[in-house]
Design a protein around this motif. Structure first.
Motif, short mmCIF file in Angstrom:
data_model
loop_
_atom_site.label_atom_id
_atom_site.label_comp_id
_atom_site.label_asym_id
_atom_site.label_seq_id
_atom_site.Cartn_x
_atom_site.Cartn_y
_atom_site.Cartn_z
N ALA A 140 0.87 -1.18 0.00
CA ALA A 140 0.00 0.00 0.00
C ALA A 140 0.91 1.23 0.00
CB ALA A 140 -0.91 0.01 1.22
N LEU A 141 0.86 2.00 -1.07
CA LEU A 141 1.69 3.20 -1.16
C LEU A 141 1.12 4.33 -0.32
CD1 LEU A 141 2.25 3.13 -5.02
CD2 LEU A 141 3.82 2.33 -3.24
N LYS A 142 -0.20 4.46 -0.34
CA LYS A 142 -0.90 5.49 0.44
C LYS A 142 -2.12 4.85 1.06
CE LYS A 142 0.39 9.24 -2.63
NZ LYS A 142 -0.08 10.23 -3.60
N GLY A 143 -2.47 5.28 2.26
CA GLY A 143 -3.65 4.76 2.92
C GLY A 143 -3.39 3.40 3.53
N THR A 144 -4.49 2.72 3.88
CA THR A 144 -4.43 1.44 4.58
C THR A 144 -5.39 0.45 3.94
OG1 THR A 144 -3.93 2.59 6.65
CG2 THR A 144 -4.71 0.33 6.84
N ILE A 145 -4.92 -0.77 3.76
CA ILE A 145 -5.77 -1.85 3.26
C ILE A 145 -5.64 -3.05 4.18
CG2 ILE A 145 -5.59 -1.11 0.85
CD1 ILE A 145 -3.63 -3.51 0.40
N ASN A 183 3.23 1.72 7.57
CA ASN A 183 4.04 0.57 8.01
C ASN A 183 4.96 0.03 6.92
OD1 ASN A 183 2.57 -1.35 6.41
ND2 ASN A 183 1.27 -1.96 8.14
N LYS A 184 4.70 0.37 5.66
CA LYS A 184 5.54 0.03 4.52
C LYS A 184 5.78 -1.47 4.33
CE LYS A 184 7.79 4.54 4.50
NZ LYS A 184 6.48 5.12 4.63
N VAL A 244 -8.89 6.79 1.25
CA VAL A 244 -8.38 6.43 -0.08
C VAL A 244 -7.15 5.57 0.12
CG1 VAL A 244 -7.34 7.32 -2.21
CG2 VAL A 244 -9.20 8.58 -1.15
N ALA A 245 -6.93 4.63 -0.78
CA ALA A 245 -5.70 3.84 -0.74
C ALA A 245 -5.17 3.67 -2.16
CB ALA A 245 -5.94 2.48 -0.11
N GLU A 246 -3.85 3.77 -2.28
CA GLU A 246 -3.18 3.45 -3.54
C GLU A 246 -2.34 2.21 -3.30
OE1 GLU A 246 -0.28 5.34 -6.99
OE2 GLU A 246 -0.93 6.61 -5.32
N VAL A 247 -2.62 1.18 -4.10
CA VAL A 247 -1.98 -0.13 -3.94
C VAL A 247 -1.14 -0.42 -5.18
CG1 VAL A 247 -2.39 -2.60 -3.63
CG2 VAL A 247 -3.87 -0.93 -2.50
#
Length: 183
Positions: free
Chosen positions: A77-82, A108-109, A128-131
């Motif tokens: 996950a580059l941005k946000g949380t999944i 957490n990267k 929002v999340a960017e995966v």
């Protein structure tokens, strides 16, 4: 890069924690190093395609897999949380039919390695999340399959507080009992 121990992780999967260097400017880390990954895991895969998706809160994508051209994936996950989920579809595996879930976030990267022979999906837990995910084979629409996200046999705890937002394809996924599987 190091492999992070996880309880209940499935056979041949791993969680990767990159070494993050932080200072007053921000941070730097290698998001992928093939040599280190091979040394740590013994796995030797080459990635042929990079994918990205941007999704809003409560979107659930999956559970996707390809039958004739199975894809191994490294997901982050580059941005946000999944909440990222993998299901072992390999009949010969000691963890066949089991699922593993983990929170991945831009904070957490962590990254997760999902070998070929697994179904994959994720639920967006932030606004929002960017995966991003690297794959070991190309996308093949004719080989793509989908297992319904709320299959009662798999009984995945998606940790969802609200009803997920699904594509029509994902809402019409097959039950696990009818899924095409791997040997």
């Amino acid at each position: 890069m190091k492999i992070q121990e996880q309880e209940n992780i499935l056979a041949d999967m791993c969680v990767i924690a990159p070494t993050v260097y932080r200072d007053n400017r921000g941070c730097f880390f290698e998001s992928w190093n093939e040599r280190e990954f091979s040394q740590l895991t013994g796995a030797n895969f080459h990635f042929v395609q990079d994918n990205r998706s941007v999704s809003k809160a409560h979107v659930l994508r999956g559970l996707h897999y390809q039958v004739s051209r199975p894809q191994g994936k490294i997901v982050t996950a580059l941005k946000g949380t999944i909440f990222d989920v993998a299901v072992d579809l390999r009949k010969s595996s000691p963890t066949f039919g089991k699922w593993f879930g983990i929170e991945l976030s831009g904070i957490n990267k962590l990254q997760v390695w999902i070998p070929p022979g697994f179904a994959h999906g994720f639920l967006v837990c932030s606004p929002v999340a960017e995966v991003a995910y690297k794959t070991t084979d190309y996308y093949s629409p004719k080989d793509e399959r989908c297992i319904v996200w709320n299959d009662p046999v798999l009984d995945i705890d998606w940790q969802a507080r609200d009803t997920p937002i699904l594509s029509s394809k994902d809402a019409a996924g097959d039950p696990f009992e009818l899924a095409e599987l791997f040997e």
